[in-house]
Design a protein around this motif. Structure first.
Motif, PDB file in Angstrom:
ATOM      1  N   LYS A 155       0.552  -1.488  -0.032  1.00 50.07           N
ATOM      2  CA  LYS A 155      -0.281  -0.170   0.126  1.00 50.07           C
ATOM      3  C   LYS A 155       1.092   1.316   0.036  1.00 50.07           C
ATOM      4  N   THR A 156       2.346   1.412   1.220  1.00 49.09           N
ATOM      5  CA  THR A 156       2.747   1.994   0.428  1.00 49.09           C
ATOM      6  C   THR A 156       3.420   2.761  -0.554  1.00 49.09           C
ATOM      7  N   ILE A 157       3.575   1.237  -0.831  1.00 48.85           N
ATOM      8  CA  ILE A 157       4.237   1.445  -2.361  1.00 48.85           C
ATOM      9  C   ILE A 157       3.775   2.029  -3.716  1.00 48.85           C
ATOM     10  N   ALA A 158       2.704   1.287  -3.582  1.00 46.61           N
ATOM     11  CA  ALA A 158       2.204   2.099  -4.593  1.00 46.61           C
ATOM     12  C   ALA A 158       1.294   4.076  -4.594  1.00 46.61           C
ATOM     13  N   GLN A 159       0.739   3.912  -3.304  1.00 44.36           N
ATOM     14  CA  GLN A 159       1.076   5.385  -3.092  1.00 44.36           C
ATOM     15  C   GLN A 159       2.134   6.846  -3.713  1.00 44.36           C
ATOM     16  N   ASP A 160       3.133   5.537  -3.658  1.00 39.87           N
ATOM     17  CA  ASP A 160       4.379   6.382  -4.366  1.00 39.87           C
ATOM     18  C   ASP A 160       4.465   6.406  -5.373  1.00 39.87           C
ATOM     19  N   ILE A 161       3.866   5.225  -5.876  1.00 39.83           N
ATOM     20  CA  ILE A 161       3.862   5.515  -7.575  1.00 39.83           C
ATOM     21  C   ILE A 161       2.971   6.100  -8.181  1.00 39.83           C
ATOM     22  N   ILE A 162       3.118   7.313  -9.374  1.00 36.86           N
ATOM     23  CA  ILE A 162       2.092   7.755 -10.017  1.00 36.86           C
ATOM     24  C   ILE A 162       2.567   7.718 -11.265  1.00 36.86           C
ATOM     25  N   ILE A 163       0.627   6.908 -11.930  1.00 37.56           N
ATOM     26  CA  ILE A 163       0.876   6.760 -13.599  1.00 37.56           C
ATOM     27  C   ILE A 163       0.781   8.370 -13.665  1.00 37.56           C
ATOM     28  N   LYS A 164       1.623   8.156 -15.165  1.00 37.50           N
ATOM     29  CA  LYS A 164       1.782  10.058 -15.585  1.00 37.50           C
ATOM     30  C   LYS A 164       1.009   9.337 -17.132  1.00 37.50           C
ATOM     31  N   SER A 165       1.521   8.497 -17.794  1.00 35.23           N
ATOM     32  CA  SER A 165       0.867   7.711 -19.020  1.00 35.23           C
ATOM     33  C   SER A 165       1.657   6.558 -19.894  1.00 35.23           C
ATOM     34  N   ALA A 166       0.517   5.897 -20.105  1.00 39.37           N
ATOM     35  CA  ALA A 166       0.956   4.858 -20.637  1.00 39.37           C
ATOM     36  C   ALA A 166       0.082   4.233 -21.535  1.00 39.37           C
ATOM     37  N   LEU A 167       0.782   3.786 -23.250  1.00 38.68           N
ATOM     38  CA  LEU A 167       0.174   4.192 -23.796  1.00 38.68           C
ATOM     39  C   LEU A 167       0.642   2.069 -24.729  1.00 38.68           C
ATOM     40  N   TYR A 168       0.342   2.086 -25.095  1.00 35.24           N
ATOM     41  CA  TYR A 168       0.205   0.447 -26.038  1.00 35.24           C
ATOM     42  C   TYR A 168      -0.286   0.221 -27.185  1.00 35.24           C
ATOM     43  N   GLY A 169       0.706   0.203 -27.894  1.00 29.37           N
ATOM     44  CA  GLY A 169       0.790  -0.270 -29.376  1.00 29.37           C
ATOM     45  C   GLY A 169       1.733   0.285 -30.344  1.00 29.37           C
ATOM     46  N   ALA A 170       2.532   0.422 -31.687  1.00 27.63           N
ATOM     47  CA  ALA A 170       3.184   0.784 -32.091  1.00 27.63           C
ATOM     48  C   ALA A 170       3.304   1.463 -33.346  1.00 27.63           C
ATOM     49  N   LYS A 171       4.204   2.118 -34.146  1.00 28.88           N
ATOM     50  CA  LYS A 171       3.964   2.740 -35.443  1.00 28.88           C
ATOM     51  C   LYS A 171       3.696   3.977 -35.362  1.00 28.88           C
ATOM     52  N   GLY A 172       3.362   4.606 -34.302  1.00 31.13           N
ATOM     53  CA  GLY A 172       2.109   6.321 -34.064  1.00 31.13           C
ATOM     54  C   GLY A 172       0.779   5.585 -33.750  1.00 31.13           C
ATOM     55  N   GLN A 173       0.309   4.064 -33.174  1.00 35.49           N
ATOM     56  CA  GLN A 173      -0.908   3.629 -33.482  1.00 35.49           C
ATOM     57  C   GLN A 173      -0.841   3.454 -32.083  1.00 35.49           C
ATOM     58  N   ILE A 222      -2.703   2.791 -28.261  1.00 35.76           N
ATOM     59  CA  ILE A 222      -4.558   3.059 -27.128  1.00 35.76           C
ATOM     60  C   ILE A 222      -3.842   3.656 -25.642  1.00 35.76           C
ATOM     61  N   ASP A 223      -4.288   4.604 -25.008  1.00 28.73           N
ATOM     62  CA  ASP A 223      -4.038   5.271 -24.191  1.00 28.73           C
ATOM     63  C   ASP A 223      -4.615   4.284 -22.774  1.00 28.73           C
ATOM     64  N   VAL A 224      -3.578   3.675 -22.084  1.00 29.80           N
ATOM     65  CA  VAL A 224      -4.369   2.756 -21.043  1.00 29.80           C
ATOM     66  C   VAL A 224      -3.971   3.131 -19.963  1.00 29.80           C
ATOM     67  N   THR A 225      -3.332   4.442 -19.019  1.00 30.00           N
ATOM     68  CA  THR A 225      -3.060   4.846 -18.458  1.00 30.00           C
ATOM     69  C   THR A 225      -3.767   5.156 -17.793  1.00 30.00           C
ATOM     70  N   GLU A 226      -5.256   5.235 -17.340  1.00 29.49           N
ATOM     71  CA  GLU A 226      -6.374   4.553 -16.240  1.00 29.49           C
ATOM     72  C   GLU A 226      -6.350   3.551 -16.617  1.00 29.49           C
ATOM     73  N   LYS A 227      -5.865   2.293 -16.868  1.00 32.57           N
ATOM     74  CA  LYS A 227      -6.159   0.878 -16.280  1.00 32.57           C
ATOM     75  C   LYS A 227      -5.323   0.890 -15.770  1.00 32.57           C
ATOM     76  N   ILE A 228      -3.882   1.322 -15.937  1.00 28.74           N
ATOM     77  CA  ILE A 228      -2.792   0.926 -15.195  1.00 28.74           C
ATOM     78  C   ILE A 228      -2.867   1.839 -13.810  1.00 28.74           C
ATOM     79  N   SER A 229      -3.356   2.977 -13.580  1.00 28.62           N
ATOM     80  CA  SER A 229      -3.411   3.095 -12.756  1.00 28.62           C
ATOM     81  C   SER A 229      -3.952   2.562 -11.444  1.00 28.62           C
ATOM     82  N   GLU A 230      -5.542   2.232 -12.115  1.00 33.18           N
ATOM     83  CA  GLU A 230      -6.710   1.308 -11.284  1.00 33.18           C
ATOM     84  C   GLU A 230      -5.375  -0.232 -10.716  1.00 33.18           C
ATOM     85  N   MET A 231      -4.961  -0.846 -11.512  1.00 40.36           N
ATOM     86  CA  MET A 231      -3.897  -1.788 -11.440  1.00 40.36           C
ATOM     87  C   MET A 231      -2.761  -1.602 -10.194  1.00 40.36           C
TER      88      MET A 231
END
Length: 207
Positions: free
Chosen positions: A126-144, A146-155
């Motif tokens: 729980k302490t570690i989770a409080q210290d980690i802040i996800i700024k951005s998370a993008l999944y794809g390749a070659k300019g394509q 998908i933003d998964v920032t919210e999903k990674i933050s929830e994890m």
């Protein structure tokens, strides 16, 4: 005159013995736990024997029912072969099922023990989770991407620090077919900016 007796006893506290320990990352821990959970009994000898015996019993039964026998003895032999193979096959399946129960129970015991160990570190997670802040998370390749920032933050909020890169992050959608994609996570841990890049179908730990 009454005599007073005083009894005293000293206790020696035995200190715990030093033991060696192996440091293991959460990525390796989750991998081991997943491997144990995925153990399957694909070569149960009893089930194999049972299948052979039942497979032998079926034609024996058909022959006993519709076959033309020259003697009554031959008919009894056929029926005997059916009953013996059928009963032995049923027992083989029974023993196979019991063996599988024992194997599954042993696997579950190991998983339960590993879960107990994990629970010791829940407060730390729980302490570690409080210290980690996800700024951005993008999944794809070659300019394509998908933003998964919210999903990674929830994890992270759920104390899931081992992230697997794959189409599961985007509900099965494929940003680019026939191209190996990558999950790129930008985050801060205790104020320190970090970047984590995870190839498709691989897992990494956010630390």
């Amino acid at each position: 005159m009454a005599n007073n007796y005083n009894f005293s006893q000293d206790y020696e506290i035995i200190p715990p013995q030093k033991q060696r320990s192996y440091p293991i990352s959460t990525t390796e821990w989750v991998l081991i736990k997943g491997k144990i959970s995925g153990i399957q009994d694909n070569a149960n000898l009893w089930h194999t024997i049972g299948s052979i015996l039942i497979g032998t019993a079926v034609p024996a039964l058909i022959t006993a029912l519709i076959g033309e026998f020259k003697t009554e003895k031959a008919s009894w032999i056929c029926w005997g072969a059916f009953f013996i193979t059928a009963i032995c096959g049923a027992f083989a399946f029974f023993f196979g099922r019991e063996q599988r129960k024992i194997q599954n129970k042993s696997k579950e015991d190991v998983i339960d023990f590993m879960t107990t160990i994990e629970e010791r570190y829940q407060d730390l997670n729980k302490t570690i989770a409080q210290d980690i802040i996800i700024k951005s998370a993008l999944y794809g390749a070659k300019g394509q991407f998908i933003d998964v920032t919210e999903k990674i933050s929830e994890m992270i909020k759920q104390n899931i620090f081992v992230i697997k890169s794959g189409n599961e992050l985007v509900d099965g959608k494929d940003p680019m077919n026939n191209v190996r994609k990558r999950l790129t996570i930008e985050y801060t841990n205790n104020g320190v900016a970090k970047t984590l890049s995870i190839p498709e179908k691989e897992s990494r730990s956010i630390e």
